[in-house]
Design a protein around this motif. Sequence first.
Motif, PDB file in Angstrom:
ATOM      1  N   PHE A  15       0.863  -1.178   0.000  1.00 22.34           N
ATOM      2  CA  PHE A  15       0.000   0.000   0.000  1.00 22.34           C
ATOM      3  C   PHE A  15       0.901   1.230   0.000  1.00 22.34           C
ATOM      4  N   ASN A  16       0.937   1.942  -1.117  1.00 24.71           N
ATOM      5  CA  ASN A  16       1.763   3.142  -1.236  1.00 24.71           C
ATOM      6  C   ASN A  16       1.049   4.320  -0.572  1.00 24.71           C
ATOM      7  N   VAL A  17       1.699   4.932   0.428  1.00 19.72           N
ATOM      8  CA  VAL A  17       1.111   6.053   1.165  1.00 19.72           C
ATOM      9  C   VAL A  17       2.070   7.242   1.095  1.00 19.72           C
ATOM     10  N   PRO A  18       2.167   7.923  -0.039  1.00 18.43           N
ATOM     11  CA  PRO A  18       3.065   9.079  -0.116  1.00 18.43           C
ATOM     12  C   PRO A  18       2.634  10.161   0.864  1.00 18.43           C
ATOM     13  N   VAL A  19       3.591  10.971   1.279  1.00 21.51           N
ATOM     14  CA  VAL A  19       3.292  12.036   2.237  1.00 21.51           C
ATOM     15  C   VAL A  19       2.169  12.934   1.720  1.00 21.51           C
ATOM     16  N   SER A  20       2.125  13.140   0.419  1.00 25.53           N
ATOM     17  CA  SER A  20       1.095  14.011  -0.160  1.00 25.53           C
ATOM     18  C   SER A  20      -0.312  13.495   0.113  1.00 25.53           C
ATOM     19  N   SER A  21      -0.475  12.176   0.269  1.00 29.71           N
ATOM     20  CA  SER A  21      -1.809  11.610   0.474  1.00 29.71           C
ATOM     21  C   SER A  21      -2.383  11.969   1.836  1.00 29.71           C
ATOM     22  N   LEU A  22      -1.542  12.423   2.764  1.00 29.45           N
ATOM     23  CA  LEU A  22      -2.036  12.772   4.089  1.00 29.45           C
ATOM     24  C   LEU A  22      -2.894  14.028   4.075  1.00 29.45           C
ATOM     25  N   ARG A  23      -2.881  14.763   2.958  1.00 29.50           N
ATOM     26  CA  ARG A  23      -3.776  15.921   2.830  1.00 29.50           C
ATOM     27  C   ARG A  23      -5.198  15.493   2.469  1.00 29.50           C
TER      28      ARG A  23
END
Length: 223
Positions: free
Chosen positions: A174-182
């Motif tokens: 599961f790719n969770v890039p930092v940008s997805s936290l927005r």
Amino acid sequence: MKNRGQHGRWVKLGTWAIVGRAKHWERIDHDGTPSDGIIFAPALGVLQSGDPLVLATLPVVDWNAELVKALTELKRPVGPNCYAAVMMIDPFTLWEDLGDLLAERGFAGVVNFPPASLLEVKQVQTSTDEGNTIEIDRMKWFHDVGFGLVYAAPRMEEIRNVEQRLSGLLNAIFNVPVSSLRQPVSNKLELDLEPALNVDRQGLPPILSFNSAVCATPESVAS
């Protein structure tokens, strides 16, 4: 796409969803079609709809306590291919009790969500030994007691390293890039197989991403 799950079973890894409340986890997407998998993350249900996902990675939510509470309140076993989101580095969780609860409720596996590398703000590390050792050892323990594994990570360097350290044990990544936290929290956070991240990955676990993540490409994840 399919991938071999626990005990040699094949599980579908196309469209998935993260849900925060049990009443929203029927395996149906917004258009009425079945999801291939569900990740149950009851800590998200504590947040208000529209709150940014990053709040779920902060100490305002006791992630595993919310999971245990939700599991004890479930009225029926879960459907097939449901995974529980577990904070693997929580020092206060009674792991055997949690494992028993998940097994009794019929969960197929676990996901290290939120991943330790986000919680510990290691997005800029460049070590070849990426991935939290405690987290990885806990994932191995869950596999040993019969659960399938989906590993969450924000960076391709960590993904490549964990594929070696958990070789043959992963059903998916599961790719969770930092940008997805927005991304704002909602009843369902939908995931898809990201084409750009699954090029030339024959024989490796497929990579799932938020289908609305802004920066879910190999270049941006690695930056």
